[in-house]
Scaffold this motif. Structure first.
Motif, PDB file in Angstrom:
ATOM      1  N   THR A 193       0.846  -1.197   0.000  1.00  0.00           N
ATOM      2  CA  THR A 193       0.000   0.000   0.000  1.00  0.00           C
ATOM      3  C   THR A 193       0.881   1.246   0.000  1.00  0.00           C
ATOM      4  OG1 THR A 193      -1.651  -1.194   1.295  1.00  0.00           O
ATOM      5  CG2 THR A 193      -1.860   1.212   1.223  1.00  0.00           C
ATOM      6  N   ARG A 194       0.657   2.110  -0.981  1.00  0.00           N
ATOM      7  CA  ARG A 194       1.416   3.355  -1.076  1.00  0.00           C
ATOM      8  C   ARG A 194       0.593   4.519  -0.525  1.00  0.00           C
ATOM      9  NH1 ARG A 194       5.821   3.234  -4.836  1.00  0.00           N
ATOM     10  NH2 ARG A 194       6.475   1.057  -4.995  1.00  0.00           N
ATOM     11  N   LEU A 195       1.289   5.516  -0.016  1.00  0.00           N
ATOM     12  CA  LEU A 195       0.623   6.732   0.455  1.00  0.00           C
ATOM     13  C   LEU A 195       0.372   7.667  -0.721  1.00  0.00           C
ATOM     14  CD1 LEU A 195       2.851   7.203   3.606  1.00  0.00           C
ATOM     15  CD2 LEU A 195       0.381   6.803   3.677  1.00  0.00           C
ATOM     16  N   SER A 196      -0.847   8.142  -0.850  1.00  0.00           N
ATOM     17  CA  SER A 196      -1.149   9.108  -1.904  1.00  0.00           C
ATOM     18  C   SER A 196      -0.629  10.486  -1.498  1.00  0.00           C
ATOM     19  CB  SER A 196      -2.655   9.172  -2.169  1.00  0.00           C
ATOM     20  OG  SER A 196      -3.333   9.595  -1.021  1.00  0.00           O
ATOM     21  N   GLU A 246      -5.917   4.479   4.210  1.00  0.00           N
ATOM     22  CA  GLU A 246      -4.644   3.939   3.714  1.00  0.00           C
ATOM     23  C   GLU A 246      -3.923   3.156   4.810  1.00  0.00           C
ATOM     24  OE1 GLU A 246      -2.623   7.400   2.202  1.00  0.00           O
ATOM     25  OE2 GLU A 246      -3.464   7.139   0.191  1.00  0.00           O
ATOM     26  N   MET A 287       3.518   7.214  -3.525  1.00  0.00           N
ATOM     27  CA  MET A 287       3.235   6.760  -4.886  1.00  0.00           C
ATOM     28  C   MET A 287       4.457   6.843  -5.793  1.00  0.00           C
ATOM     29  SD  MET A 287       0.103   5.726  -5.373  1.00  0.00           S
ATOM     30  CE  MET A 287      -1.282   5.617  -4.234  1.00  0.00           C
TER      31      MET A 287
END
Lengths: 271, 271
Positions: free
Chosen positions: B128-131, B146, B167
Motif C-alpha cells: 500500500t502506497r501513500l497518496s 490507507e 506513490m
C-alpha cells in the motif's frame, strides 16, 4: 423520521466505531420516490464492490431489505446509508470477527433551485486537487476531507458545483457529482481508476447511453478537451442532471444530447 | 474509565457528526504517565495546526484543560482525543456556526513486547502506497483508510510495524510510526510535505537532536538510502523508539545513536 442503527431506531453510534475513528467505511446517498429507493441495485452493487475491496464483511441481503423498509417508511426524500467496519479494538488493525454497522438516515427531498436543471449551472474551478490512490478510487468511502476542503472554496450561490482535477491536472469530477462531456455526439467521462467516485447515476447513464446506441468513452480528460466540448453536464443520484454553462473563462451551451439524457433521468427520479 | 464528549461522560456521538460522515476531524494519541499527558504542548501544537489548515474552530485552552483533567483521572495509560468539525447540515459544505466536538477516550497502557525496544523489530514492506495530498500532509486527520489497508497486509507477529512508501516510491514512514535513518552519525527523516503524519515524537526527537548538536536532515528518502543506513528506527508518542533490524531483504544492526535517543525517550515516557 428516526434514524436506524443496525435496524433499530437510534440517534448515535458508539465512540469505538471505526467510521468515526478512521473513516473506515462506505456510504450511499439514495433518492427515495413513492417509498422506493431509486436505482437500488446500482447502489448495492457499488456498496458490495466497496465491501469486497475494503474487506468489510456485511450482509447484503439484510442491507437491501432494510433500505427497502426504510424507504417505504420515508416515502419521499433522501436516504443515506453509512456502513462502517464496526467497532475498533486498538489501532488500525482489523479483526476477523468485526461486524459492519448499518446506519440509515432520512431527510426531506433536496431543495436545489429548479433553474439548475432547466437553465444549467456554473462550476467553480476548485484549486483543491484529488490525490491518486488506486486502492480507494471509485469507492464512495468515508475519507472525504478532499471534498470538504474543495466545497469550502466557494460560498457564493453563483456556482452550484465545483470542478475537481487530479494532481496531474486531469479533469475528474465535481465535488458531489460526476462530469460528462459531449463532443460530436459522443459521451465522454473520466476514467476513475486513480481517484474519484464512481457515481451510481454515472453508471446508469453509461448503461442508458449504450442501450440507446450513443457512442461513449471512459478515458482521461484534459482541460483542453473540456474547453472544446459541445456540451457539458454533471450528474448524481439525487438531483439527476444539471447542464453546465460555464466554468471560469470556459462556456458551453445546453445541447440536445444533455436534454435527451435529462428526460431519461427525470423519468427515473420522477422530477 | 468513562469517555467524555464535550466534557461530559458519554459513550456515543450523534449520527450527524462530521467525523463519522466524512472523517472530518483530527485526532491525537497521547501517553499518560503519573496523571500527566506526555508531550502535551507538542500534541496541542499539531492539533492547532490541523485546526488552522482545516478551518476547524476549537477552543484550544478548553481542550488543554480537559486533556489535563482527563489524564489526571486516568493516571496511567493512553488518552485519545478526537476533534471533529461537529454536526453536519447536508452535504460537504461547512457552516460558520459549526462547533467542534471534543471526544476523549482512555485506555490502559500499551502492551507491546519489551523486546521491541530492546532487541529491535522487523518491518513488513507494505504494498500500500501513500497518496500525495499537500493539503492534508503532516496532519493527524481522521481519513485513515490507507493505514487501515496497509495494516491489514500482515497478520503475523514477526513484523511489529510496516514500511510505507509514497506513490513515487519515496520512503515515508511506518503505518503508525515515523521512521528515522542514521548514516555517518547524521539523523535523516522523511520530508512530510506531500504525505505522511508529522508525529509528535518525531518533532521531539528533531528538537532533542538539535539541542544535542546531532546533525539532522529532513528530506526525501530513497530505498537505496534506507538500505545503506547504519541504523534505522521507528518512533511514536506511545511506545517511544523501536530499533529496526530488518525489512524484507534489508537488515541493520542496533547502533549507538539509536540507543542514545532511546535513553532520552525512555526518560520522557518513564518506560
Amino acid at each position: 423520521m428516526h434514524s436506524w442503527v443496525d435496524g433499530q431506531p437510534a440517534h448515535a453510534v458508539p465512540l469505538k466505531d471505526r467510521g468515526l475513528a478512521y473513516g473506515d467505511g462506505l456510504f450511499e446517498t439514495i433518492a427515495v420516490k413513492a417509498g422506493q429507493p431509486v436505482l437500488l441495485d446500482r447502489h448495492l452493487q457499488r456498496l458490495d464492490e466497496g465491501c469486497r475491496r475494503l474487506a468489510i464483511v456485511a450482509d447484503q441481503t439484510l442491507i437491501r431489505s432494510e433500505l427497502q423498509a426504510y424507504a417505504a417508511a420515508l416515502g419521499e426524500g433522501v436516504l443515506k446509508l453509512i456502513l462502517t467496519r464496526g467497532d475498533s479494538l486498538r489501532g488500525y488493525g482489523t479483526h476477523a470477527g468485526a461486524v459492519a454497522r448499518r446506519i440509515l438516515q432520512g431527510s426531506p427531498p433536496a431543495t436545489y433551485p429548479q433553474a439548475h436543471g432547466s437553465s444549467g449551472i456554473r462550476l467553480f474551478a476548485c484549486a483543491t486537487r484529488l490525490s491518486e490512490q488506486p486502492l480507494l478510487a471509485g469507492l464512495k468511502h468515508l475519507n472525504r476531507l478532499e471534498q470538504v476542503i474543495a466545497r469550502s472554496e466557494w460560498r457564493d450561490t453563483e456556482h452550484a458545483e465545483g470542478l475537481m482535477l487530479d494532481m496531474s491536472g486531469r479533469v475528474i469530477e465535481g465535488v458531489f457529482s460526476n462530469l460528462f462531456l459531449i463532443r460530436d455526439g459522443m459521451l465522454l467521462t473520466a476514467d476513475l481508476s486513480r481517484c474519484g467516485v464512481a457515481g451510481v447515476m454515472r453508471a446508469e447513464l453509461l448503461a442508458q447511453a449504450q442501450a440507446l446506441g450513443i457512442a461513449l468513452t471512459v478515458a482521461d480528460i484534459t482541460l483542453e478537451q473540456l474547453q472544446e466540448a459541445d456540451e457539458v453536464f454533471v450528474c448524481n443520484s439525487v438531483y439527476g442532471i444539471w447542464p453546465v454553462r460555464g466554468c471560469g473563462a470556459m462556456s458551453w451551451s445546453v445541447g440536445p444530447l444533455t436534454r435527451k439524457l435529462q428526460g431519461i433521468v427525470r423519468a427515473l427520479l420522477d422530477i
